[in-house]
Design a protein around this motif. Structure first.
Motif, PDB file in Angstrom:
ATOM      1  N   ASP A 153       0.836  -1.209   0.000  1.00  0.00           N
ATOM      2  CA  ASP A 153       0.000   0.000   0.000  1.00  0.00           C
ATOM      3  C   ASP A 153       0.866   1.252   0.000  1.00  0.00           C
ATOM      4  O   ASP A 153       0.643   2.184  -0.762  1.00  0.00           O
ATOM      5  CB  ASP A 153      -0.897   0.031   1.259  1.00  0.00           C
ATOM      6  N   GLU A 154       1.851   1.246   0.888  1.00  0.00           N
ATOM      7  CA  GLU A 154       2.718   2.414   1.054  1.00  0.00           C
ATOM      8  C   GLU A 154       3.467   2.743  -0.231  1.00  0.00           C
ATOM      9  O   GLU A 154       3.649   3.907  -0.587  1.00  0.00           O
ATOM     10  CB  GLU A 154       3.714   2.083   2.179  1.00  0.00           C
ATOM     11  N   GLN A 155       3.935   1.698  -0.923  1.00  0.00           N
ATOM     12  CA  GLN A 155       4.785   1.902  -2.104  1.00  0.00           C
ATOM     13  C   GLN A 155       3.971   1.935  -3.403  1.00  0.00           C
ATOM     14  O   GLN A 155       4.541   2.198  -4.476  1.00  0.00           O
ATOM     15  CB  GLN A 155       5.817   0.766  -2.199  1.00  0.00           C
ATOM     16  N   GLY A 156       2.699   1.619  -3.308  1.00  0.00           N
ATOM     17  CA  GLY A 156       1.881   1.565  -4.530  1.00  0.00           C
ATOM     18  C   GLY A 156       2.280   0.464  -5.495  1.00  0.00           C
ATOM     19  O   GLY A 156       2.221   0.656  -6.715  1.00  0.00           O
ATOM     20  N   ILE A 157       2.766  -0.674  -4.945  1.00  0.00           N
ATOM     21  CA  ILE A 157       3.039  -1.844  -5.790  1.00  0.00           C
ATOM     22  C   ILE A 157       2.272  -3.042  -5.227  1.00  0.00           C
ATOM     23  O   ILE A 157       1.677  -2.945  -4.156  1.00  0.00           O
ATOM     24  CB  ILE A 157       4.555  -2.171  -5.891  1.00  0.00           C
ATOM     25  N   SER A 158       2.265  -4.156  -5.970  1.00  0.00           N
ATOM     26  CA  SER A 158       1.500  -5.320  -5.517  1.00  0.00           C
ATOM     27  C   SER A 158       2.191  -6.013  -4.334  1.00  0.00           C
ATOM     28  O   SER A 158       3.418  -5.889  -4.149  1.00  0.00           O
ATOM     29  CB  SER A 158       1.350  -6.322  -6.665  1.00  0.00           C
ATOM     30  N   ARG A 159       1.393  -6.743  -3.565  1.00  0.00           N
ATOM     31  CA  ARG A 159       1.931  -7.520  -2.455  1.00  0.00           C
ATOM     32  C   ARG A 159       2.964  -8.528  -2.972  1.00  0.00           C
ATOM     33  O   ARG A 159       4.012  -8.745  -2.370  1.00  0.00           O
ATOM     34  CB  ARG A 159       0.774  -8.242  -1.748  1.00  0.00           C
TER      35      ARG A 159
END
Lengths: 110, 110
Positions: A41-47
């Motif tokens: 969420d923080e980095q705006g990438i997928s888990r």
């Protein structure tokens, strides 16, 4: 050594050999102890992206340790110095001889 | 620290991060103390080629130390352990207190 603790030690020693993006994410995971989803969420990438990056970083850090063994070496010295510290608290002649002997061992290793 | 001595320390710590060809030539220069011309003859490459490779290796090794500072850290510990060793040879209460203090400092640093 427990996994995350060991990863923290490896990061302490070799973390500067990762790039800034890798360090940011790895620190969130190892030092700030965020979950993969929180980092995603923080980095705006997928888990999955976070998971893969951390796995790749672990592999790189372990690769450095496999070649250099510096974490092992430091841990070993740390144990010896702890022993010296304990012995110095009990001032017997025997203990002083042991301090000499252990410190000689360390010097030979360094 | 004298140049070749420092290069030897850096090589001790980070040498495994060079490739085999680089290690062979670097060891001939730093450990076996051969001249550039002798290495060039041995390896069947030009003296300039040997010179450039060693310069590149120096730069790589210094690059690792700039990032990781592990040689500096070890040298510092080495000096402290030498001090412990000297103090343990003179068994006074004051010296034992100093041994405790120095070993605590090392443990905090590791």
């Amino acid at each position: 050594m427990e996994d995350k603790l060991r990863q923290g030690f490896l990061y302490d020693f070799y973390g500067e050999l990762l790039n800034e993006h890798q360090r940011n994410i790895y620190e969130s995971y190892i030092i700030e102890d965020l979950s993969l989803s929180e980092i995603a969420d923080e980095q705006g990438i997928s888990r999955q992206g976070v998971h893969d990056l951390i796995k790749r970083c672990n592999k790189m850090l372990e690769g450095y340790e496999d070649k250099l063994h510096l974490v092992d070496k430091f841990m070993h010295i740390r144990e010896d110095v702890k022993a010296i510290n304990d012995l110095a608290k009990e001032a017997t002649e025997d203990n002083l001889a042991k301090i000499c002997s252990i410190s000689n061992d360390i010097l030979e290793e360094l």
